[in-house]
Design an enzyme around this catalytic site. Structure first.
Site, mmCIF file in Angstrom:
data_model
loop_
_atom_site.group_PDB
_atom_site.id
_atom_site.type_symbol
_atom_site.label_atom_id
_atom_site.label_comp_id
_atom_site.label_asym_id
_atom_site.label_seq_id
_atom_site.Cartn_x
_atom_site.Cartn_y
_atom_site.Cartn_z
ATOM 1 N N LYS A 1 -4.597 2.637 -7.300
ATOM 2 C CA LYS A 1 -4.515 2.965 -8.743
ATOM 3 C C LYS A 1 -4.002 1.754 -9.513
ATOM 4 C CE LYS A 1 -0.052 2.902 -9.420
ATOM 5 N NZ LYS A 1 0.989 2.368 -9.793
ATOM 6 N N ASP B 1 3.899 9.375 -7.308
ATOM 7 C CA ASP B 1 2.505 8.956 -7.532
ATOM 8 C C ASP B 1 1.499 9.748 -6.696
ATOM 9 O OD1 ASP B 1 3.132 7.027 -9.358
ATOM 10 O OD2 ASP B 1 2.921 5.320 -7.988
HETATM 11 P P1 ATP Z 1 3.797 2.140 -5.813
HETATM 12 O O1 ATP Z 1 2.834 1.495 -6.744
HETATM 13 O O2 ATP Z 1 3.586 3.620 -5.617
HETATM 14 O O3 ATP Z 1 5.220 1.760 -6.002
HETATM 15 P P2 ATP Z 1 3.263 0.119 -3.925
HETATM 16 O O4 ATP Z 1 1.808 -0.193 -3.982
HETATM 17 O O5 ATP Z 1 4.156 -0.781 -4.708
HETATM 18 O O6 ATP Z 1 3.462 1.595 -4.355
HETATM 19 P P3 ATP Z 1 3.095 0.628 -1.114
HETATM 20 O O7 ATP Z 1 1.949 -0.211 -0.721
HETATM 21 O O8 ATP Z 1 2.889 2.079 -1.195
HETATM 22 O O9 ATP Z 1 3.769 0.092 -2.455
HETATM 23 O O10 ATP Z 1 4.269 0.280 -0.069
HETATM 24 C C1 ATP Z 1 5.627 0.494 -0.350
HETATM 25 C C2 ATP Z 1 6.415 0.523 0.963
HETATM 26 O O11 ATP Z 1 6.046 1.692 1.700
HETATM 27 C C3 ATP Z 1 6.158 -0.663 1.854
HETATM 28 O O12 ATP Z 1 7.350 -1.342 2.011
HETATM 29 C C4 ATP Z 1 5.644 -0.092 3.168
HETATM 30 O O13 ATP Z 1 6.325 -0.634 4.269
HETATM 31 C C5 ATP Z 1 5.908 1.405 3.092
HETATM 32 N N1 ATP Z 1 4.791 2.255 3.587
HETATM 33 C C6 ATP Z 1 4.919 3.429 4.181
HETATM 34 N N2 ATP Z 1 3.721 3.961 4.472
HETATM 35 C C7 ATP Z 1 2.788 3.102 4.045
HETATM 36 C C8 ATP Z 1 1.374 3.105 4.066
HETATM 37 N N3 ATP Z 1 0.661 4.117 4.586
HETATM 38 N N4 ATP Z 1 0.741 2.062 3.510
HETATM 39 C C9 ATP Z 1 1.451 1.058 2.951
HETATM 40 N N5 ATP Z 1 2.782 0.991 2.930
HETATM 41 C C10 ATP Z 1 3.469 2.009 3.469
#
Ligand code: ATP
Length: 293
Positions: free
Chosen positions: A10, A136
């Site tokens: 997203k 989210d």
């Molecule tokens: P948001 O925009 O919702 O804050 P994000 O894109 O910044 O999310 P994610 O990629 O969801 O961040 O990753 C955040 C943390 O979650 C990472 O530090 C990762 O280690 C952990 N994590 C747990 N499960 C997953 C997964 N299936 N895929 C990616 N990261 C994951």
């Protein structure tokens, strides 16, 4: 039996923080939409009562900390499922990037296991389960384009933005969403973007106005912590993107581009100093996700 689910990333077209609530969460107003950059989940039944996660990338947790694991555990407990599942995550969405990769994997797991185990959990109930996993996740279950309020879990579906190219670039820095919100002083925000104006721009199908209404108050925090993200924004603008914004808490920056002919110059210009660059389309409708629920 084996099934597949797509877990798209997203982007936030606008993100505003209204105030900090007494429960510690921030009251937000966000307009979110999905892009055609997605993880692919493969789920297969296991005879043993266990959850096993694998992935081709080595830098995410594969144990109970993984959001797909958490989603599988929640659905198993809540619906008394004693079967096991093997989930392979083919990660394409950059991690800790502000693109909700983990949340989208959790959402895809809920949708997928609902199908795999024939649970017939109604859409609304699945959204409530999602909210237990993260703010989210409900949006990632529904997909499409939505106004998200509350802590991000209250969704109102809105029209799709005019179709365009989205160039995404992520510098090699990992940003913690909790850290960015922790540093934000909601009373000192200089400029609040307007959800109302963005919705009007989207509904009037004006690509120009959508670009003009882009705004994210978390930029004030992340750009100060990482000036290279500000530099990336400027570069994308100079290369010709029509509208440029940081997604979520960052560090991913996206540029909206209406003319396909402009995309190669922007893509190649960014690749000169940034390894992770993607040029994708908006995912215009929520229906392709909902039909699996
Ligand atoms: P948001 O925009 O919702 O804050 P994000 O894109 O910044 O999310 P994610 O990629 O969801 O961040 O990753 C955040 C943390 O979650 C990472 O530090 C990762 O280690 C952990 N994590 C747990 N499960 C997953 C997964 N299936 N895929 C990616 N990261 C994951």
């Amino acid at each position: 039996m084996k099934i597949y689910e797509k877990a798209p990333a997203k982007i936030n077209l606008m993100l505003d923080v209204l105030h900090k609530r007494s429960d510690g969460y921030h009251e937000v107003e966000m307009i979110m939409t999905m892009v055609d950059l997605a993880d692919r989940l493969e789920m297969s039944e296991l005879p043993r009562d266990t959850i096993i996660i694998s992935s081709q990338v080595g830098y995410i947790p594969l144990d109970e900390k993984n959001l797909a694991f958490k989603a599988a555990k929640l659905i198993k407990e809540r619906y008394h499922v004693t079967k096991g599942v093997y989930i392979h995550l083919d990660k394409k969405i950059p991690v800790a990037a502000g693109l909700a990769g983990g949340s989208s994997d959790a959402a895809a797991t809920l949708r997928g296991l609902n199908r795999l185990w024939g649970l017939n959990i109604p859409y609304e109930e699945l959204m409530e389960l999602g909210a237990e996993l993260g703010s989210d996740v409900p949006f990632c279950i529904s997909g499409g384009t939505a106004l998200a309020t509350g802590r991000g879990e209250i969704l109102t579906e809105i029209a799709s933005p005019p179709q365009c190219w989205v160039v995404l670039a992520k510098l090699p820095i990992n940003v913690s969403t909790a850290d960015v919100y922790g540093r934000l002083r909601s009373t000192e925000i200089k400029q609040h973007p307007s959800a109302k104006s963005m919705i009007e721009a989207i509904e009037s199908k004006s690509f120009h106005n959508v670009c003009g209404e882009l705004g994210n108050v978390l930029e004030e925090v992340t750009l100060q912590m990482y000036p290279e993200v500000a530099h990336l924004k400027e570069t994308m603008q100079k290369l010709g993107a029509d509208g440029v914004l940081m997604s979520g808490s960052g560090p991913t920056v996206f540029g909206l581009v209406s003319k396909e002919s402009k995309v190669p110059r922007i893509y190649n210009g960014l690749r000169g100093f940034c390894k992770e660059v993607y040029a994708v389309r908006l995912l215009s409708s929520s229906l392709d996700l909902k039909k699996h629920v």
